[in-house]
Design a protein around this motif. Sequence first.
Motif, short mmCIF file in Angstrom:
data_model
loop_
_atom_site.label_atom_id
_atom_site.label_comp_id
_atom_site.label_asym_id
_atom_site.label_seq_id
_atom_site.Cartn_x
_atom_site.Cartn_y
_atom_site.Cartn_z
N VAL A 62 0.83 -1.20 0.00
CA VAL A 62 0.00 0.00 0.00
C VAL A 62 0.87 1.26 0.00
O VAL A 62 0.63 2.20 -0.76
N PHE A 63 1.93 1.28 0.86
CA PHE A 63 2.77 2.47 0.97
C PHE A 63 4.10 2.33 0.23
O PHE A 63 4.85 3.30 0.15
N GLY A 64 4.39 1.14 -0.30
CA GLY A 64 5.71 0.87 -0.85
C GLY A 64 6.14 1.81 -1.95
O GLY A 64 7.32 2.15 -2.06
N GLY A 65 5.22 2.27 -2.79
CA GLY A 65 5.58 3.16 -3.89
C GLY A 65 5.30 4.61 -3.60
O GLY A 65 5.41 5.44 -4.51
N SER A 66 4.96 4.94 -2.36
CA SER A 66 4.56 6.31 -2.03
C SER A 66 5.53 7.02 -1.11
O SER A 66 5.55 8.25 -1.06
N ILE A 67 6.32 6.29 -0.34
CA ILE A 67 7.21 6.89 0.64
C ILE A 67 8.61 6.99 0.05
O ILE A 67 9.17 6.01 -0.45
N LYS A 68 9.17 8.19 0.12
CA LYS A 68 10.49 8.45 -0.45
C LYS A 68 11.58 8.11 0.56
O LYS A 68 11.59 8.63 1.67
N VAL A 69 12.49 7.25 0.15
CA VAL A 69 13.65 6.91 0.97
C VAL A 69 14.86 7.67 0.44
O VAL A 69 15.18 7.54 -0.75
N PRO A 70 15.51 8.51 1.26
CA PRO A 70 16.67 9.26 0.77
C PRO A 70 17.72 8.33 0.15
O PRO A 70 18.08 7.31 0.72
N GLY A 71 18.15 8.71 -1.04
CA GLY A 71 19.14 7.90 -1.74
C GLY A 71 18.54 6.86 -2.66
O GLY A 71 19.26 6.19 -3.39
N ALA A 72 17.20 6.71 -2.63
CA ALA A 72 16.56 5.68 -3.46
C ALA A 72 15.24 6.12 -4.07
O ALA A 72 14.66 5.39 -4.85
N GLY A 73 14.73 7.29 -3.69
CA GLY A 73 13.46 7.75 -4.23
C GLY A 73 12.29 6.96 -3.69
O GLY A 73 12.27 6.57 -2.52
N THR A 74 11.31 6.69 -4.55
CA THR A 74 10.09 5.99 -4.13
C THR A 74 10.02 4.57 -4.70
O THR A 74 8.93 4.04 -4.89
N ASP A 75 11.15 3.96 -4.94
CA ASP A 75 11.17 2.59 -5.45
C ASP A 75 10.58 1.63 -4.41
O ASP A 75 11.03 1.59 -3.26
N ALA A 76 9.55 0.87 -4.81
CA ALA A 76 8.85 0.00 -3.87
C ALA A 76 9.75 -1.09 -3.32
O ALA A 76 9.68 -1.44 -2.14
N GLY A 77 10.61 -1.65 -4.15
CA GLY A 77 11.50 -2.71 -3.69
C GLY A 77 12.49 -2.23 -2.64
O GLY A 77 12.75 -2.91 -1.65
N THR A 78 13.02 -1.03 -2.86
CA THR A 78 13.95 -0.46 -1.88
C THR A 78 13.24 -0.16 -0.57
O THR A 78 13.80 -0.37 0.52
#
Length: 287
Positions: A62-78
């Motif tokens: 649900v949130f995997g493609g919406s939350i931005k991880v610094p250094g990786a963007g919004t990639d769901a796998g990351t």
Amino acid sequence: MSGTTSTAASSAAPSGRGGFAQSVTDSLVMAKRNLIRMVRIPEVVIFGLIQPIMFVVLFSYVFGGSIKVPGAGTDAGTYRQFLMAGIFAQTVTFATAGAGAGIAEDMHKGLIDRFRSLPMARGAVLTGRTLADLVQTALTLVVLAIVAAIVGWRAHDGILNALAGFGLLLLLGYAFTWIGALIGLTVRTPEAATSGGLIWLFPLTFISVAFVPSQNMPAFLRHIAEWNPFSATVVACRDLFGNFPPHYPVPDAWPMQHPVLASLIWSVVIVLVFRTLAVRKYRSAAV
């Protein structure tokens, strides 16, 4: 006459046997008693597994493609890699509610009074309960790790580092069960212990780096999150599991720069403080 009364009172309430070896033996006996009860009521373990599995699936998809991880963007796998240490840590800390409810139930039924009348180590009842909860938590982590692997999570830094990460998680869970033990001895009903064991865990786990990076928070919340003992274990596990994105900017706060040491310190301090308080409360508790 008063001397006779004092003698009778002391004989009616046996004192706990001393010695480290006896304390260990009594604690293991109580742990076995609690494990047998868990086996006879398997739905407690089953329901304890459902919630973390739901969190894994919901947060991953649900949130995997919406939350931005610094250094990786919004990639769901990351994000799934980033997320799982937080889910693991949240799962072990939620064992607090079960520990508190179990002890409160024993208090409500009068079992604690019966245990206190026996010539056993005073901390054995509580230690046995927390050890049994630790076994249940370990089982839950095994199942949760399998589910996490199914949705794509991996530990990238080798088996020894992965085991060290799970060890930190179990230590944190064990520390928090002592908080639950104190709550269970303080309240009057199992229902109150369950509520009291959960209500403070939600802000503790969500004002942390478990689900979102602290860089996205307001300044005052960011400082709380980075010094949160829960956050220290989450970051330590991400480091040991190899789940940080390649260019993730680690915050400057000391616990975030030295997460493994910070996690160990926080967990040991929590055990020492809350075990002391819980045993003292056990000695004076009355139903």
